[in-house]
Design a protein around this motif. Sequence first.
Motif, PDB file in Angstrom:
ATOM      1  N   PRO A 138       0.841  -1.243   0.056  1.00  0.00           N
ATOM      2  CA  PRO A 138      -0.134   0.003  -0.021  1.00  0.00           C
ATOM      3  C   PRO A 138       1.006   1.294   0.001  1.00  0.00           C
ATOM      4  O   PRO A 138       0.643   2.129  -0.733  1.00  0.00           O
ATOM      5  CB  PRO A 138      -0.798  -0.123   1.148  1.00  0.00           C
ATOM      6  CG  PRO A 138      -0.954  -1.502   1.620  1.00  0.00           C
ATOM      7  CD  PRO A 138       0.219  -2.284   1.110  1.00  0.00           C
ATOM      8  N   LEU A 139       1.862   1.443   0.886  1.00  0.00           N
ATOM      9  CA  LEU A 139       2.811   2.690   0.836  1.00  0.00           C
ATOM     10  C   LEU A 139       3.593   2.789  -0.332  1.00  0.00           C
ATOM     11  O   LEU A 139       3.655   3.852  -0.848  1.00  0.00           O
ATOM     12  CB  LEU A 139       3.619   2.588   2.152  1.00  0.00           C
ATOM     13  CG  LEU A 139       2.720   2.914   3.543  1.00  0.00           C
ATOM     14  CD1 LEU A 139       3.539   3.032   4.513  1.00  0.00           C
ATOM     15  CD2 LEU A 139       1.954   4.167   3.126  1.00  0.00           C
ATOM     16  N   HIS A 176       2.448   1.843  -3.324  1.00  0.00           N
ATOM     17  CA  HIS A 176       1.416   2.287  -4.260  1.00  0.00           C
ATOM     18  C   HIS A 176       1.169   3.743  -4.132  1.00  0.00           C
ATOM     19  O   HIS A 176       0.816   4.666  -4.954  1.00  0.00           O
ATOM     20  CB  HIS A 176       0.228   1.664  -3.955  1.00  0.00           C
ATOM     21  CG  HIS A 176      -0.900   1.740  -5.210  1.00  0.00           C
ATOM     22  ND1 HIS A 176      -2.154   0.917  -5.176  1.00  0.00           N
ATOM     23  CD2 HIS A 176      -0.924   2.772  -6.013  1.00  0.00           C
ATOM     24  CE1 HIS A 176      -2.712   1.416  -6.245  1.00  0.00           C
ATOM     25  NE2 HIS A 176      -2.276   2.647  -6.737  1.00  0.00           N
ATOM     26  N   LEU A 177       1.285   4.327  -2.571  1.00  0.00           N
ATOM     27  CA  LEU A 177       0.937   5.848  -2.192  1.00  0.00           C
ATOM     28  C   LEU A 177       2.127   6.531  -2.848  1.00  0.00           C
ATOM     29  O   LEU A 177       1.927   7.614  -3.414  1.00  0.00           O
ATOM     30  CB  LEU A 177       0.817   5.631  -0.817  1.00  0.00           C
ATOM     31  CG  LEU A 177       0.860   7.106  -0.202  1.00  0.00           C
ATOM     32  CD1 LEU A 177      -0.539   7.689  -0.687  1.00  0.00           C
ATOM     33  CD2 LEU A 177       0.863   7.039   1.391  1.00  0.00           C
ATOM     34  N   ARG A 218      10.169   3.406   6.047  1.00  0.00           N
ATOM     35  CA  ARG A 218       9.386   3.178   5.360  1.00  0.00           C
ATOM     36  C   ARG A 218       9.381   4.756   4.216  1.00  0.00           C
ATOM     37  O   ARG A 218       8.993   4.448   3.180  1.00  0.00           O
ATOM     38  CB  ARG A 218       8.206   3.228   5.794  1.00  0.00           C
ATOM     39  CG  ARG A 218       7.889   1.803   6.455  1.00  0.00           C
ATOM     40  CD  ARG A 218       6.434   1.416   6.206  1.00  0.00           C
ATOM     41  NE  ARG A 218       6.210  -0.193   6.705  1.00  0.00           N
ATOM     42  CZ  ARG A 218       4.926  -0.448   7.002  1.00  0.00           C
ATOM     43  NH1 ARG A 218       4.128   0.260   6.791  1.00  0.00           N
ATOM     44  NH2 ARG A 218       5.027  -1.707   7.553  1.00  0.00           N
TER      45      ARG A 218
END
Lengths: 387, 246
Positions: A3-4, A6-7, A309
């Motif tokens: 998800p991150l 993709h972000l 991250r």
Amino acid sequence: MRPLDHLAYRMLIGDRLKYLSLVAGLVFASLLVVQQASIFTGYSDRTGSWIYDSDGHDLWVMDEQVEMSEDSKPLLQTALSRVRGIDGVAWAVPLYKNYLKARLPDGKLITVRVVGIDDASLAGGPLGASRESLATLRRDQAILVNEAQLATILAVREADGSTRPLAVGDAISINEHQATVAGTFKATPDFFWDPVLYTTYSRALTMAPPERRSTTYVLVKAKSGVELAGLAARIRETTGFAALTTEEFAARTRTYVLAQTGILINFGITIVLGFIIGILVAAQTLYSFILENQRALAALKAMGVRNARIARMVVVQVFVVGVLGYGIGAGLAALSGSILDSVGLAFRVTWTTLSLGLLAILTSCLLAGLLGVRRVMRLDPASVFKT
Amino acid sequence: MTAVPAASPPTVAIRCAAVTKHYGSGETRIAALRGVDLAVQEGGLTMLVGPSGCGKTTLISILSGILSPSSGELSVFGTDPSRLSDGERAEWRASTVGFVFQQFNLLPALTAAENAAVPLLIRGVPWKQAVEVARGHLAELGLGERCASLPRELSGGQQQRVAIARALVHDPRLLVCDEPTSALDHETGERVIDVLRTAALRSGRVVIVVTHDQRILRYADALLRMDDGCIVGDRSNTSAAPAEGT
């Protein structure tokens, strides 16, 4: 995709203008790097063109001090028989090569490289000559010329001022000796610019100034099953001459040219400058992009995204723009290469160039990206509460 | 995680005892908080007011685990975030705290729904699922039709509601809002505070609002006044009328 990640990707492509600026900077950098490196590789390869174009033998035997293909340090004619007597040699023939003056039919005086190949076997002749063309060398005064140079460096100026290509049947004078163009051959484009004229060994000797040493190379064919390295070593031990394979001789020539002519330094400087300019453009854009996103990244950090991250998100962004920019840049470089190639300029893209180019671009982008992230990591997290 | 022994009544969600915070050292040392004692109960809207530079931002940064106090005791839902490692504190923030910023801090490249989904993405919820949940929250806040809009296509009030949806989407127990109405007109500001109060009234949740906006103080269940790094006034506003529409 996580998800991150993709972000990070969405953050990257969301601002089209910045995204395109980033990609454009990297395209520019990649184009410069790949193009200049490929031109360099092309020219570097061409230093061995004449060597690769020589047909039919396994080893080049020459004076140990010969440093390149254009460096003539002839051997005594007895060298031929000494080499022929070595175990493992199937046949050996002499080859003469020297720079001589030639006068074209219009009176123009030029320097040519005269190559004399074995009269009987015609071994050592150009790969790009047809059997018929090569056989014409047995005619009186016959020479073969590079067909690509007929209308350029060998072109003949007529009395009315127009020019025409040198043609089969034309007579030229080489070192005051009459020669006739009997045929042509195709040659790989060469780094060295003086035209190569092929003739027989004995005819070449009549054209050349008298010298005690007249055999530039002895070309050797190994017997079937004989290991070339072993044969070369035996020739060296027995005669004291250097015995090189075509690859080794081409590499020796390439090394000499790169080291002695400054071409390596000149191209190296161009490549490095192009790389630095391109990378600075890309790195500056990337750095600005991260700084402009500083507040958003700081907000993410406040919301619980760890520093590692955040760094990973930047790596994802760098990877996307890096690979895309490099792909387009390398593609454009290849396209420009096909254009350069069609007009006779040297250009060769290798997997090594492509791999090193990609590595260099990605590493530089990563460094620029992490420089930006470093600021985000050091950012006072409470700054997200400030206006 | 290290929990502070629960000596307070169960309804007290946040407790600070003699909390200080200093910036710098030596002659440049500045005391931002000078011994804050505080108890905030669950299920209410707490407003923090005071002049600029009085320590409000530092206090909410400490309560939300962004900063660590220099000294003092802190308990937020039984946890002292300052005693957690950096990684644990980030995890704790991601699961426990929702943020509403004065400047919204929406990501300009993402749609309203995607922005609202960010806390779920941080917690590893797959993209589509997170966005779907966020759409539901936006719909509850009256923005169901604007899910696909980019922040620049939304008004200030709509952007702040997206920010609130983002702050609530992962169902945090603590909602920290920094000047949520200062960039909004009166009517929009009231609508926003109304939403926050509704969120606060949910059992177990604490909403802390830092504000200079006098117009919204009447909505506070508790009002904390700060000055020069200390709490100088603490008022429970149990008689405050619920906001219109709640």
